[in-house]
Design an enzyme around this catalytic site. Structure first.
Site, mmCIF file in Angstrom:
data_model
loop_
_atom_site.group_PDB
_atom_site.id
_atom_site.type_symbol
_atom_site.label_atom_id
_atom_site.label_comp_id
_atom_site.label_asym_id
_atom_site.label_seq_id
_atom_site.Cartn_x
_atom_site.Cartn_y
_atom_site.Cartn_z
ATOM 1 N N MET A 1 1.034 -1.210 -0.162
ATOM 2 C CA MET A 1 -0.651 -0.364 0.367
ATOM 3 C C MET A 1 0.386 1.298 0.138
ATOM 4 O O MET A 1 0.706 1.996 0.766
ATOM 5 C CB MET A 1 -0.632 -0.247 0.985
ATOM 6 C CG MET A 1 -1.715 -1.508 1.083
ATOM 7 S SD MET A 1 -3.723 -0.795 1.498
ATOM 8 C CE MET A 1 -3.121 -0.167 3.294
ATOM 9 N N HIS B 1 8.535 1.055 2.982
ATOM 10 C CA HIS B 1 10.069 0.895 4.474
ATOM 11 C C HIS B 1 10.976 0.243 4.074
ATOM 12 O O HIS B 1 10.922 -0.059 3.152
ATOM 13 C CB HIS B 1 10.005 1.014 5.684
ATOM 14 C CG HIS B 1 8.703 0.137 5.650
ATOM 15 N ND1 HIS B 1 9.340 -1.107 6.310
ATOM 16 C CD2 HIS B 1 6.865 0.032 6.063
ATOM 17 C CE1 HIS B 1 7.567 -1.656 6.675
ATOM 18 N NE2 HIS B 1 6.453 -0.602 6.726
ATOM 19 N N HIS C 1 9.816 -3.744 2.907
ATOM 20 C CA HIS C 1 9.389 -3.338 1.707
ATOM 21 C C HIS C 1 10.493 -3.694 1.147
ATOM 22 O O HIS C 1 10.454 -4.679 0.091
ATOM 23 C CB HIS C 1 8.858 -2.197 1.584
ATOM 24 C CG HIS C 1 7.050 -1.566 2.079
ATOM 25 N ND1 HIS C 1 7.059 -0.721 3.121
ATOM 26 C CD2 HIS C 1 5.757 -3.081 1.991
ATOM 27 C CE1 HIS C 1 5.864 -1.244 3.053
ATOM 28 N NE2 HIS C 1 5.078 -1.966 2.503
HETATM 29 O O1 PAF Z 1 -0.083 -5.718 3.520
HETATM 30 C C1 PAF Z 1 -0.307 -4.688 2.549
HETATM 31 O O2 PAF Z 1 0.494 -3.779 2.697
HETATM 32 C C2 PAF Z 1 -1.689 -4.828 1.889
HETATM 33 O O3 PAF Z 1 -2.662 -5.485 2.853
HETATM 34 C C3 PAF Z 1 -1.672 -5.479 0.717
HETATM 35 C C4 PAF Z 1 -1.156 -6.999 0.962
HETATM 36 C C5 PAF Z 1 -0.675 -5.048 -0.433
HETATM 37 C C6 PAF Z 1 -3.466 -5.748 -0.006
HETATM 38 O O4 PAF Z 1 -3.856 -4.204 -0.140
#
Ligand code: PAF
Length: 291
Positions: free
Chosen positions: A32, A36, A39
C-alpha cells in the site's frame, strides 16, 4: 515501452503492465506504499527469486480493506519516495493504479475466506480480510506472477492469502518474508509514521511482550493461558496502550489449550498506542527443536 536503468517504470493500467511482464518470470510484491526497509526486504527477496525476470511492486491504498472509521483518508502516501525505495531494492516496475481502475463502476464481486480470517484481526476489523483477499486476487490476476511475496508481520493476512490461493487454485507460489525491526524491536510498518519518536520507542513494548512469551515457551511453559499472561504483564507496563488481543494460535489461527512445539505456532498481538493501531507476531519454537 522499455525498461530503463533510471529506476522502475511506473504504470497505472493492467494493459501496460501485461506488456512489460509478458513472457518473463515475474515476482510480485503487493504494497500500500509508503515503503520502508521491510518492503525493501520483500523487494530484494523478489529480485533474488527471479534474477533474470521482472519484479513488480504494486502501490495501491486499497479502500476495500479499511473500515468506515479507519485511517483510509490519512494513510501515508509518497509515490516519489516509493519509487526510490523500490528502485534501490531492485524493482523493475511499479504498478500504481487508480481506485477507479481497480474498482470500476458496477464492481460487485468480493472474495471471503472463512476460518483463518475470522478470529483476531478478522473480529476486530470486520470486512478487512475480504478487502485484502479481493484486491490480492485482482493483483494476482493482473500481474500473473510466478511468485508473490508478503511480509510475515501481517501473519494472519499471510494465512488468509495462502488459504485463498490453495482454495481457488491460483497458479502462484506465495512466500512469506521475515519481519524487519527497528533497533528497539519495533516491527517496521507504514503506520509507525503516525507516531512521534517517543511513541515509537514506547511501542517497542509490543515486541518486548512477544519476546516474553517466547521466553516462557523456551523455558518449557506449554499452557496457553500462562504463555499469554507472560506477554500481558509486559503490555500492562505501558499505560498509553489499549490492547485488542494477545493470542497464541496455531497455523489455523485457532487457540489450543496446550501449545505444542510446532513451527506454525505464533503469538500475535494488536494494540493501540495513542490511538494508532499496531500489530506484531513471533514464532514459538523451543530451543531443542520439535518435541
Ligand atoms: O499488506 C498490505 O500492505 C496490504 O494488505 C496488501 C497485501 C498490499 C493488500 O492491499
Amino acid at each position: 515501452m522499455t525498461l530503463t536503468a533510471k529506476g522502475p517504470l511506473v504504470v497505472s493500467t493492467p494493459g501496460e503492465l501485461r506488456q512489460l511482464v509478458q513472457g518473463c518470470e515475474v515476482a510480485l510484491v503487493p504494497t500500500m506504499g509508503y515503503l520502508h526497509e521491510g518492503h525493501a526486504a520483500l523487494i530484494r527477496a523478489a529480485r533474488a527469486a527471479v534474477p533474470d525476470g521482472r519484479v513488480v511492486v504494486s502501490v495501491f491504498v486499497n479502500p476495500m480493506q479499511f473500515g468506515p472509521n479507519e485511517d483510509l483518508s490519512r494513510y501515508p502516501r509518497d509515490l516519489e519516495r516509493d519509487l526510490r525505495v523500490a528502485g534501490h531494492a531492485g524493482a523493475d516496475v511499479v504498478f500504481h493504479p487508480q481506485v477507479s481502475t481497480m474498482y470500476p463502476e458496477g464492481f460487485s464481486t468480493s472474495v471471503t475466506v472463512s476460518g483463518v480470517s475470522e478470529p483476531l484481526d478478522g473480529a476486530a476489523r470486520p470486512g478487512h480480510f475480504t478487502g485484502v483477499a479481493t484486491v490480492v486476487l485482482k493483483l494476482l490476476n493482473m500481474v500473473r506472477p510466478d511468485v508473490a511475496l508478503f511480509g510475515e508481520k501481517d501473519w494472519q493476512q499471510l494465512a488468509v492469502i495462502r488459504r485463498m490461493v490453495r482454495d481457488l487454485n491460483v497458479p502462484v507460489e506465495v512466500r512469506g518474508v521475515p519481519t524487519i525491526r527497528a533497533a528497539s524491536g519495533l516491527a517496521l510498518s507504514s503506520r509507525n509514521s503516525y507516531l512521534t519518536a517517543d511513541q515509537q520507542a514506547r511501542a517497542a513494548v509490543l515486541s518486548a511482550a512477544l519476546r516474553a512469551v517466547q521466553g516462557a515457551f523456551a523455558a518449557g511453559e506449554r499452557r496457553r493461558e500462562a504463555l499469554e499472561e507472560a506477554g500481558r504483564v509486559v503490555l500492562a507496563s505501558e499505560p498509553d496502550l489499549s490492547v485488542d488481543y494477545l493470542s497464541v494460535v496455531g497455523g489455523d489461527m485457532q487457540e489450543r489449550e496446550k501449545v505444542e512445539n510446532d513451527p506454525m505456532n505464533r503469538v500475535l498481538v494488536a494494540a493501540r498506542l495513542s490511538g494508532v493501531r499496531l500489530i506484531d507476531n513471533m514464532a514459538l519454537i523451543a530451543p531443542e527443536g520439535p518435541e
